[in-house]
Design an enzyme around this catalytic site. Structure first.
Site, PDB file in Angstrom:
ATOM      1  N   ARG A  22      15.651  -2.266  -5.267  1.00  0.00           N
ATOM      2  CA  ARG A  22      14.286  -2.570  -5.522  1.00  0.00           C
ATOM      3  C   ARG A  22      13.860  -2.693  -7.096  1.00  0.00           C
ATOM      4  O   ARG A  22      14.668  -2.482  -7.998  1.00  0.00           O
ATOM      5  CB  ARG A  22      13.308  -1.240  -5.417  1.00  0.00           C
ATOM      6  CG  ARG A  22      13.696  -0.507  -4.122  1.00  0.00           C
ATOM      7  CD  ARG A  22      12.803  -1.588  -3.015  1.00  0.00           C
ATOM      8  NE  ARG A  22      13.212  -1.141  -1.524  1.00  0.00           N
ATOM      9  CZ  ARG A  22      13.031  -0.252  -0.839  1.00  0.00           C
ATOM     10  NH1 ARG A  22      11.916   0.609  -1.339  1.00  0.00           N
ATOM     11  NH2 ARG A  22      13.331   0.035   0.059  1.00  0.00           N
ATOM     12  N   PRO A  57       0.789  -1.299   0.028  1.00  0.00           N
ATOM     13  CA  PRO A  57       0.063  -0.037   0.193  1.00  0.00           C
ATOM     14  C   PRO A  57       0.717   1.284  -0.007  1.00  0.00           C
ATOM     15  O   PRO A  57       1.509   1.638   0.731  1.00  0.00           O
ATOM     16  CB  PRO A  57      -0.970  -0.115   1.228  1.00  0.00           C
ATOM     17  CG  PRO A  57      -0.069  -1.139   2.171  1.00  0.00           C
ATOM     18  CD  PRO A  57       0.720  -2.017   1.085  1.00  0.00           C
ATOM     19  N   GLU A  58       0.636   2.001  -1.127  1.00  0.00           N
ATOM     20  CA  GLU A  58       1.199   3.524  -1.213  1.00  0.00           C
ATOM     21  C   GLU A  58       0.219   4.407  -0.758  1.00  0.00           C
ATOM     22  O   GLU A  58      -1.093   3.940  -0.407  1.00  0.00           O
ATOM     23  CB  GLU A  58       2.024   3.692  -2.609  1.00  0.00           C
ATOM     24  CG  GLU A  58       3.014   2.315  -2.666  1.00  0.00           C
ATOM     25  CD  GLU A  58       3.629   2.697  -4.263  1.00  0.00           C
ATOM     26  OE1 GLU A  58       3.675   3.677  -4.682  1.00  0.00           O
ATOM     27  OE2 GLU A  58       3.984   1.571  -4.960  1.00  0.00           O
ATOM     28  N   LYS A  68       2.279   7.245   3.878  1.00  0.00           N
ATOM     29  CA  LYS A  68       1.830   5.848   3.955  1.00  0.00           C
ATOM     30  C   LYS A  68       1.254   5.348   5.196  1.00  0.00           C
ATOM     31  O   LYS A  68       0.685   4.352   5.682  1.00  0.00           O
ATOM     32  CB  LYS A  68       2.548   4.796   3.621  1.00  0.00           C
ATOM     33  CG  LYS A  68       3.233   4.920   2.056  1.00  0.00           C
ATOM     34  CD  LYS A  68       4.358   3.915   1.848  1.00  0.00           C
ATOM     35  CE  LYS A  68       5.210   4.388   0.521  1.00  0.00           C
ATOM     36  NZ  LYS A  68       6.441   3.453   0.445  1.00  0.00           N
TER      37      LYS A  68
END
Length: 272
Positions: free
Chosen positions: A260, A2-3, A55
């Site tokens: 990432r 979730p961003e 967030k």
DNA sequence: CTTACCTCCTGCCCGC
DNA sequence: TGCGGGCAGGAGGTAA
């Protein structure tokens, strides 16, 4: 994952589905998620407001503030007490409307905090290393230039750095770099003021549209409460490894930047 | 001060 | 069919 857009969707959904409810009981099934006195402190408090910073989810409990970070896979479910409890549910709040608010987190990375209320969200201890929210009007080129002083990292790592801009995660950082037509490994210190202004503008535009879509649903992540986002249909590069770029048909590449997984188009996105 | 790397945790996917 | 290894990554901690 979730961003900002997914957290905003959770905030809006919870506010809509729960409104002002009082927490009558609290069960902590995974103690590492909270402080030892969490359950006893939170009971008999009423949720009076729902908000977000980056967030982080922020619940106004009157003389207490409850803050939750969903990290990778945290979600809330509103369920009847009779419903089976999943093995990934770690916190159960029983509400005065007869329902339960259950926190579900497969990988147990999420964390919850209770604090004395502060007028400035950045004053909460968990926000010690958190910068302005992407939509904070104080976030401008001057602020960014200050934060980027002496930084020699890449565009991608800056977008992901919560101490600079709060709310952007791995999905949207790739989409923002694509919209800027910049290679994710572009050194941040070569960007001009105009580039930084564009960075803010493009980021807000993409995240606004993602919020309108209810966020992005990929992999195991659904925004919770049975609400699936639709922004994955608008993704230009993220998760599109080996597929043709929508602009130029060049095959989208996947590389690792700052640890990432990073997707980009080597034709559209130049290393400035 | 900076950046790089490890840790937390589980499910999934791949190769043998 | 089953098992081990690698991978996924947000963010805090530690090391250099």
């Amino acid at each position: 994952m979730p961003e900002l857009a997914e957290v905003e969707t959770v905030v809006r959904t919870l506010e809509h589905q729960l409104g002002q409810v009082t927490i009558k009981a609290c069960q902590v099934l995974y103690p590492r998620m909270v402080e030892a006195d969490f359950a006893q402190r939170i009971i008999n408090h009423t949720i009076q407001g729902y908000s977000r910073h980056g967030k982080y989810l922020i619940f106004d409990l009157g003389d207490l503030t409850w803050i939750t970070h969903l990290r990778m896979e945290g979600k809330f479910y509103i369920q009847n007490p009779e419903e089976e409890i999943s093995k990934h549910v770690h916190i159960i709040l029983t509400l005065d409307n007869g329902l339960q608010l259950r926190y579900h987190d497969t990988r147990k990375f999420g964390r919850m905090y209770l604090y004395e209320p502060q007028s400035d969200v950045l004053a909460y201890p968990c926000m010690k290393n958190i910068g302005y929210d992407l939509f904070d009007e104080r976030l401008d080129v001057t602020y960014l230039k200050n934060k980027l002083l002496n930084k020699k990292t890449t565009l991608k790592q800056v977008l992901l750095d919560q101490s600079i801009i709060a709310g952007i995660g791995n999905i949207y950082s790739d989409e923002i770099a694509f919209a800027l037509k910049l290679h994710p490994e572009t050194k941040i210190n070569v960007l001009t003021d105009d580039d930084l202004a564009k960075l803010i503008e493009v980021s807000r535009d993409i995240l606004s549209r993602a919020i309108e879509c209810g966020g992005t649903t990929i992999r195991s992540y659904t925004s919770s409460l049975g609400v699936d986002g639709r922004f994955q249909l608008s993704l230009k590069v993220h998760t599109r490894q080996n597929l043709p770029c929508f602009n130029c048909n060049t095959i989208i590449k996947k590389i690792v930047v700052g640890g990432r997984g990073t997707y980009y188009c080597e034709f559209c996105q130049i290393k400035k």
